[in-house]
Scaffold this active site. Structure first.
Site, mmCIF file in Angstrom:
data_model
loop_
_atom_site.group_PDB
_atom_site.id
_atom_site.type_symbol
_atom_site.label_atom_id
_atom_site.label_comp_id
_atom_site.label_asym_id
_atom_site.label_seq_id
_atom_site.Cartn_x
_atom_site.Cartn_y
_atom_site.Cartn_z
ATOM 1 N N ASP A 337 2.864 0.427 -5.893
ATOM 2 C CA ASP A 337 2.290 0.059 -7.180
ATOM 3 C C ASP A 337 2.039 1.292 -8.044
ATOM 4 O OD1 ASP A 337 0.999 -2.099 -8.813
ATOM 5 O OD2 ASP A 337 -0.761 -0.829 -8.542
ATOM 6 N N GLU A 366 7.083 1.239 -8.679
ATOM 7 C CA GLU A 366 6.881 0.544 -9.949
ATOM 8 C C GLU A 366 6.649 1.578 -11.045
ATOM 9 O OE1 GLU A 366 3.868 -2.697 -12.056
ATOM 10 O OE2 GLU A 366 3.127 -1.039 -10.852
#
Length: 635
Positions: A337, A366
């Site tokens: 993330d 990400e």
């Protein structure tokens, strides 16, 4: 001195390998040690323990175990933490390490720390790749397999409210386990579950990205045993499990926020400041130090304080957690993330340490940027102008996602970069990537409007997008519910409605998407279409490992080829509102007019010396075979 055995397993069952035991006096001063256990035979022989307990900082640890020695003891700023550097000699046997803590006034505590054998050769942990298709699940919204854990005493958000878009709805690990056959039957080969670690936050705890315990499964999802069962049963069905990890930040209710191990454990702990989200500062040769500092040293959100990965103790803690979960669950990959928000030298250390231990592993970052130059910076093998080296092998292809939606949604204007020309030009940017075939391609995810919503709930356009994602280079990813026309059109940009409950995941649901009961005809058609395409894709090396050749769009059509030895496929995208005739002579460099085109899913073969009829608003896929139609039919 009378001794008792205290098990620090919390939600873990005693049979779980991660469980360790503390042998303590009746007034225990050791609360926990992290990682929960470790493994023999690691490439890196060093392990750093973070031990917690009242006044543990005043203790002096000692250890006698063949092949293991204490290299260094690092006192923390808080008296309630102690860091211990261990060296585990290659060839050391698994067993229990008796670490004795000597306190002032001749008190002693013993930590019995487990050293386990690795489950298998780490080279056997194969990460997700272009042969896979990823199914993205938000556990709280997928299926409630165990209603008994809906409400857990001691959790700050204690109720289940399916009527609240931002509340907890009760989905859990058991729900995913119960529906692995559905996932396999659809044709997905990897599952990415959003974080399952404890999020003991007062509100919005369902999404999982505000972690309050880095080694505890949130009890409202189940236990570590449940997580291990999911990993094992998925693996048995040929499905890889991807761990959604957060290196950058934790939850503001994490226990250490009230007693930081080190004063700089958290960025700007004394003066909260949110990050600027200016991720370009990682690559910008002109970026000021002021902007760089605010980007990587701010907080992601007021409830998500950033951990200071420039502190080597924090860096070790986070890297070891990644290794621990990979080894414990035998993962098929990690989705990282908010990549790029952490210190980039730490990200290099993290990614390269993971690949050192697991050389065939996969990790996707990400990096939410629509600029391919920013995306490509992080991928393994990219030669960057500043010399930055990364070992991250996969990046989420946000530039292609944006281009796909815009290209399909709009009509083409001649001599402009509109319509399908957007896709053509987006793919032309692949020269920026070290490995385009390892990019994660997608139409949406849990943080953006549903793809059906983005395409104005046009089923024909959705089929075009699905076809493109399943025939283009890279690793396709689909958000749960795409296969049944999930939409949030009534509440655009609202996460609670984007992350809707999957129908049939709850006992009293009137509609059951797992069985098809109650689905509309359109929903059933899309579900069957995706199922066919997913299984078809697995049979074609041209898609999973082939090369790409594309031709500039014309007349509202975009044609590209995927090809490998013995397997050539032609994809024709027609964005027009009318049927088009396609003259294939312009593609002579890859196909012959003596060839035959076979549409997917049972249509009659078509000779390529005649024009092809292409239906409006569709993407048609043809298998190209050498030889005349009558010979193809005969064979």
């Amino acid at each position: 001195m009378q001794m008792t055995i205290y098990s620090f397993c919390r939600s873990l069952a005693p049979t779980v390998a991660a469980c360790f035991f503390l042998q303590l006096p009746s007034k225990a001063q050791i609360n926990r040690a992290e990682p929960l256990n470790w493994f023999t035979g690691m490439k890196n022989p060093r392990l750093q323990l973070m031990v917690e307990g009242p006044g543990i900082g005043s203790a002096r640890p000692s250890l006698v175990y063949p092949g293991v020695r204490i290299e260094k003891v690092i006192p923390a700023d808080s008296k309630n933490y102690l860091f211990i550097d261990l060296y585990i000699q290659p060839g050391t046997k698994p067993g229990t390490l008796p670490i004795i803590f000597h306190y002032p006034q001749q008190k002693k505590d013993t930590l019995r720390y487990q050293l386990l054998s690795r489950q298998r050769d780490p080279r056997e942990l194969k990460g997700f790749q272009s042969t896979d298709v990823v199914y993205l699940i938000m556990p709280d919204r997928f299926a409630n397999g165990d209603p008994s854990n809906d409400v857990v005493a001691g959790m700050k958000e204690a109720s289940v409210r399916r009527d609240l878009p931002g509340g907890r709805h009760g989905g859990d690990l058991r729900g995913i386990i119960n529906h692995l056959d559905y996932i396999k039957d659809m044709g997905f080969t990897a599952i990415w579950c959003t974080p399952l670690l404890e999020n003991n936050m007062a509100t919005y705890s369902y999404h999982g990205y505000s972690i309050t315990d880095h080694y505890r499964i949130d009890p409202r999802y189940g236990t570590m045993d449940d997580y291990r069962e999911l990993a094992m049963k998925a693996r048995q069905k040929g499905i890889k499990l991807i761990f959604d990890e957060v290196l950058n930040h934790c939850g503001s209710e994490h226990r250490w926020m009230k007693d930081l191990p080190m004063k700089d454990w958290i960025n700007k702990a004394d003066a909260y400041q949110i990050t600027t989200h200016r991720r370009t500062t990682n690559q910008d040769p002109y970026a000021s130090n002021y902007d760089k500092d605010l980007m990587t040293r701010g907080w992601f959100d007021k409830t998500m304080p950033d951990m200071n990965s420039e502190n080597p103790l924090v860096a070790n803690y986070l890297i070891q957690r990644s290794i621990w979960f990979t080894e414990t669950l035998q993962l098929g990959g990690i989705r990282q993330d908010t990549y790029g928000y952490s210190n980039k030298e730490f990200l290099r250390q993290w990614s390269c340490r993971m690949m050192q231990e697991y050389p065939n592993f996969s990790m996707v970052g990400e990096e939410w940027s629509y600029n391919p130059l920013i995306e490509s910076y992080w991928q393994q093998g990219k030669k960057n102008s500043d010399g930055y080296i990364s070992c991250l092998n996969t990046v989420m292809d946000f530039p292609l996602q944006q281009s796909l939606i815009n290209a399909i949604r709009e009509q083409e204007i001649p001599w402009t970069s509109t319509g399908l020309t957007r896709l053509y030009e987006a793919l032309a940017n692949d020269f920026a990537y070290a490995n385009p075939n390892q990019m994660l391609v997608f139409g949406d995810n849990h943080d953006m409007d549903r793809i059906f919503t983005q395409l104005n709930e046009d089923t024909a356009l959705l089929k075009m997008a699905i076809t493109y994602l399943l025939t283009m280079r890279g690793i396709p990813q689909f958000l749960y519910g795409t296969e049944i026309l999930a939409s949030n059109s009534t509440h655009p940009n609202d996460h609670g409605y984007i992350r809707i409950d999957f129908p049939g995941g709850w006992k009293d649901d009137a509609v059951n998407a797992f069985t098809g009961e109650g689905l509309s005809t359109s929903q059933k058609n899309i579900q069957q279409f995706m199922r066919q395409m997913l299984h078809w894709r697995q049979q074609h090396p041209a898609i999973t490992s082939g090369k790409t050749l594309h031709f500039a769009p014309f007349d509202g059509m975009y044609i590209y080829f995927r090809y490998a030895p013995g397997d050539t496929l032609m994809v024709v995208m027609n964005r027009n509102e009318k049927e088009m005739m396609l003259d294939t002579r312009r593609f002579s460099e890859i196909i012959s007019q003596q060839s035959t085109a076979i549409p997917t899913f049972g249509s009659e073969p078509i000779p390529l010396n005649t024009a092809l009829r292409i239906a409006p608003k569709t993407a048609m896929v043809f298998e190209i075979r050498q030889g005349k139609v009558e010979n193809i039919r005969r064979n």
